[in-house]
Design a protein around this motif. Structure first.
Motif, mmCIF file in Angstrom:
data_model
loop_
_atom_site.group_PDB
_atom_site.id
_atom_site.type_symbol
_atom_site.label_atom_id
_atom_site.label_comp_id
_atom_site.label_asym_id
_atom_site.label_seq_id
_atom_site.Cartn_x
_atom_site.Cartn_y
_atom_site.Cartn_z
ATOM 1 N N UNK A 40 0.819 -1.208 0.000
ATOM 2 C CA UNK A 40 0.000 0.000 0.000
ATOM 3 C C UNK A 40 0.854 1.260 0.000
ATOM 4 N N UNK A 41 0.641 2.118 -1.006
ATOM 5 C CA UNK A 41 1.334 3.391 -1.093
ATOM 6 C C UNK A 41 2.755 3.317 -1.606
ATOM 7 N N UNK A 42 3.226 2.118 -1.962
ATOM 8 C CA UNK A 42 4.611 1.970 -2.426
ATOM 9 C C UNK A 42 4.698 1.326 -3.796
ATOM 10 N N UNK A 43 4.087 0.157 -3.966
ATOM 11 C CA UNK A 43 4.174 -0.528 -5.253
ATOM 12 C C UNK A 43 2.907 -1.344 -5.516
ATOM 13 N N UNK A 44 2.617 -1.511 -6.791
ATOM 14 C CA UNK A 44 1.465 -2.310 -7.231
ATOM 15 C C UNK A 44 1.831 -2.883 -8.596
ATOM 16 N N UNK A 45 2.227 -4.175 -8.615
ATOM 17 C CA UNK A 45 2.710 -4.794 -9.847
ATOM 18 C C UNK A 45 2.039 -6.151 -10.054
ATOM 19 N N UNK A 46 2.086 -6.638 -11.282
ATOM 20 C CA UNK A 46 1.549 -7.960 -11.567
ATOM 21 C C UNK A 46 1.812 -8.358 -13.001
ATOM 22 N N UNK A 47 1.572 -9.645 -13.280
ATOM 23 C CA UNK A 47 1.758 -10.115 -14.636
ATOM 24 C C UNK A 47 1.741 -11.630 -14.733
ATOM 25 N N UNK A 48 1.932 -12.156 -15.953
ATOM 26 C CA UNK A 48 1.779 -13.596 -16.203
ATOM 27 C C UNK A 48 2.991 -14.428 -15.821
ATOM 28 N N UNK A 49 2.743 -15.730 -15.632
ATOM 29 C CA UNK A 49 3.811 -16.703 -15.400
ATOM 30 C C UNK A 49 4.702 -16.811 -16.634
ATOM 31 N N UNK A 50 5.988 -16.928 -16.424
ATOM 32 C CA UNK A 50 6.947 -17.158 -17.510
ATOM 33 C C UNK A 50 7.204 -18.664 -17.594
ATOM 34 N N UNK A 51 6.729 -19.290 -18.636
ATOM 35 C CA UNK A 51 7.002 -20.713 -18.846
ATOM 36 C C UNK A 51 6.416 -21.593 -17.765
ATOM 37 N N UNK A 52 7.255 -22.434 -17.189
ATOM 38 C CA UNK A 52 6.841 -23.380 -16.155
ATOM 39 C C UNK A 52 7.670 -23.173 -14.895
ATOM 40 N N UNK A 53 7.233 -23.795 -13.821
ATOM 41 C CA UNK A 53 7.989 -23.729 -12.594
ATOM 42 C C UNK A 53 9.227 -24.602 -12.660
ATOM 43 N N UNK A 54 10.131 -24.411 -11.688
ATOM 44 C CA UNK A 54 11.393 -25.146 -11.617
ATOM 45 C C UNK A 54 11.553 -25.702 -10.204
ATOM 46 N N UNK A 55 12.294 -26.801 -10.075
ATOM 47 C CA UNK A 55 12.502 -27.395 -8.757
ATOM 48 C C UNK A 55 13.820 -28.152 -8.728
ATOM 49 N N UNK A 56 14.474 -28.129 -7.559
ATOM 50 C CA UNK A 56 15.674 -28.942 -7.366
ATOM 51 C C UNK A 56 15.696 -29.457 -5.930
ATOM 52 N N UNK A 57 16.323 -30.604 -5.768
ATOM 53 C CA UNK A 57 16.368 -31.280 -4.472
ATOM 54 C C UNK A 57 17.796 -31.694 -4.171
ATOM 55 N N UNK A 90 13.870 -27.058 -3.180
ATOM 56 C CA UNK A 90 13.706 -25.657 -3.560
ATOM 57 C C UNK A 90 12.859 -25.561 -4.824
ATOM 58 N N UNK A 91 11.839 -24.724 -4.772
ATOM 59 C CA UNK A 91 10.882 -24.580 -5.866
ATOM 60 C C UNK A 91 10.824 -23.113 -6.280
ATOM 61 N N UNK A 92 10.728 -22.863 -7.581
ATOM 62 C CA UNK A 92 10.725 -21.485 -8.059
ATOM 63 C C UNK A 92 9.782 -21.327 -9.246
ATOM 64 N N UNK A 93 9.167 -20.160 -9.314
ATOM 65 C CA UNK A 93 8.389 -19.769 -10.479
ATOM 66 C C UNK A 93 8.661 -18.291 -10.753
#
Length: 356
Positions: free
Chosen positions: A152-169, A179-182
């Motif tokens: 609130x009062x600082x930032x307001x951003x958004x948008x679509x997913x890039x490709x697929x998620x990633x994961x490593x163990x 560890x999981x990332x999108x």
């Protein structure tokens, strides 16, 4: 395999073990792959591989029309987790015009939520500050399609997913990391200015009582990694590259790359080298080679050094810039490459480092 390599395997890429680890210790070998992103999975608190969810970590960088960088991260801690010192960090290059610096003035009025509200709305996971909590409220939403972040009062951003998620163990005898990332392609308003860039929404599962970059961290606490980055670049022609990778000691290393064609590549055959600036913890150059043939290079942003992390938390030198395949001449439109090297850990696999 241990000892002399049989003739049958002399030209193979099989790993050779000259020393044998303890049971449950796989000498820092990783498992890496893509993962399908959904709101339901992002909201899921279940354990994986006997490890506990520690938190969600939305972080990333956006740039305005003048080229100023705004980099921020918020800890969305899981119930019952053991948080590290991070709650909300907001940085920009507008503080001193030379580096990415922590903006204490803009952090001060924020809600410093330890354990947020969380709910699932359709297939969108939602997290927010608590009702009546001191400080300006915040709201983050994420799904397999879109992401949004409002402070609130600082930032307001958004948008679509890039490709697929990633994961490593990464398994270990006592500790481990899943560890999981999108990554999301975002635009919006920051400090009243139009901005665009990339936000990563990462999650970490660790041993009970663990906290990323802090305690029971199999990689960081043992000074094992040399290069660790997540990145995405959307080019002016509409094409894009995205990925995540790490290079470290013993067998530590993984890479996952994807692009606008829908191609996804994963490997643990990765080497790399970083050269640090004289008298500095920050990288001057860095390169990786995957599968012995494909080379990528880091282009440090001249203002991309996150100066205030050094000597504080995270303990590693966080840095912004851009990763590209060597020889790629496409012109970038928006990007993020927030990652770290650490000269104390070393400059390449099994080449140990030192303090300044």
């Amino acid at each position: 395999m241990h000892g002399r390599l049989p003739d049958l395997f002399r030209n193979s890429t099989m790993r050779i073990f000259k020393t044998v680890p303890q049971r449950g210790d796989f000498a820092y070998q990783c498992l890496v792959g893509p993962q399908k992103v959904s709101g339901a999975k992002l909201a899921d608190l279940r354990d994986h591989f006997g490890l506990k969810l520690t938190k969600h970590m939305p972080f990333g960088s956006v740039r305005d029309e003048e080229g100023h960088i705004y980099s921020f991260v918020r800890a969305v801690n899981a119930p019952g987790s053991s948080p590290n010192p991070t709650k909300f960090i907001y940085q920009s290059t507008r503080i001193d015009e030379r580096h990415i610096r922590v903006d204490k003035e803009r952090i001060l009025p924020r809600a410093m939520t330890m354990f947020p509200k969380r709910w699932l709305e359709g297939d969108t996971a939602c997290w927010s500050s608590l009702d009546g909590e001191p400080g300006e409220p915040w709201l983050i939403t994420a799904s397999g399609e879109r992401f949004s972040w409002k402070e609130e009062g600082l930032l307001d951003i958004g948008g679509p997913l890039i490709g697929n998620g990633m994961q490593w163990y990464l398994p270990g005898e006592d500790w481990g990391t899943f560890y999981v990332s999108q990554l999301y392609d975002v635009s919006g308003i920051c400090e009243g200015r139009p901005v665009k860039g990339v936000i990563a929404l990462d999650q970490a599962w660790m041993a009970d009582g663990g906290a990323i970059h802090f305690q029971k961290d199999l990689v960081v606490n043992n000074k094992m990694h040399v290069i660790w980055w997540s990145f995405a670049t959307i080019y002016k022609d509409g094409t894009w590259d995205a990925g995540s990778f790490m290079v470290g000691h013993e067998n530590l290393g993984y890479a996952i790359f994807q692009n606008h064609k829908g191609e996804i590549y994963c490997t643990t055959d990765i080497e790399g080298e970083v050269r640090h600036k004289e008298g500095s913890y920050f990288a001057e150059t860095a390169r990786i080679v995957v599968d012995g043939r494909e080379e990528w290079e880091f282009l440090p942003d001249p203002k991309g050094e996150m100066m205030d992390f050094v000597g504080g938390f995270p303990i590693t030198a966080q840095q912004e810039g851009r990763w590209r395949r060597v020889g790629d001449t496409r012109e970038p439109d928006r990007w993020m490459a927030w990652g770290e090297s650490d000269r104390r850990n070393g400059s390449a696999r099994n080449v140990r480092g030192s303090e300044l």
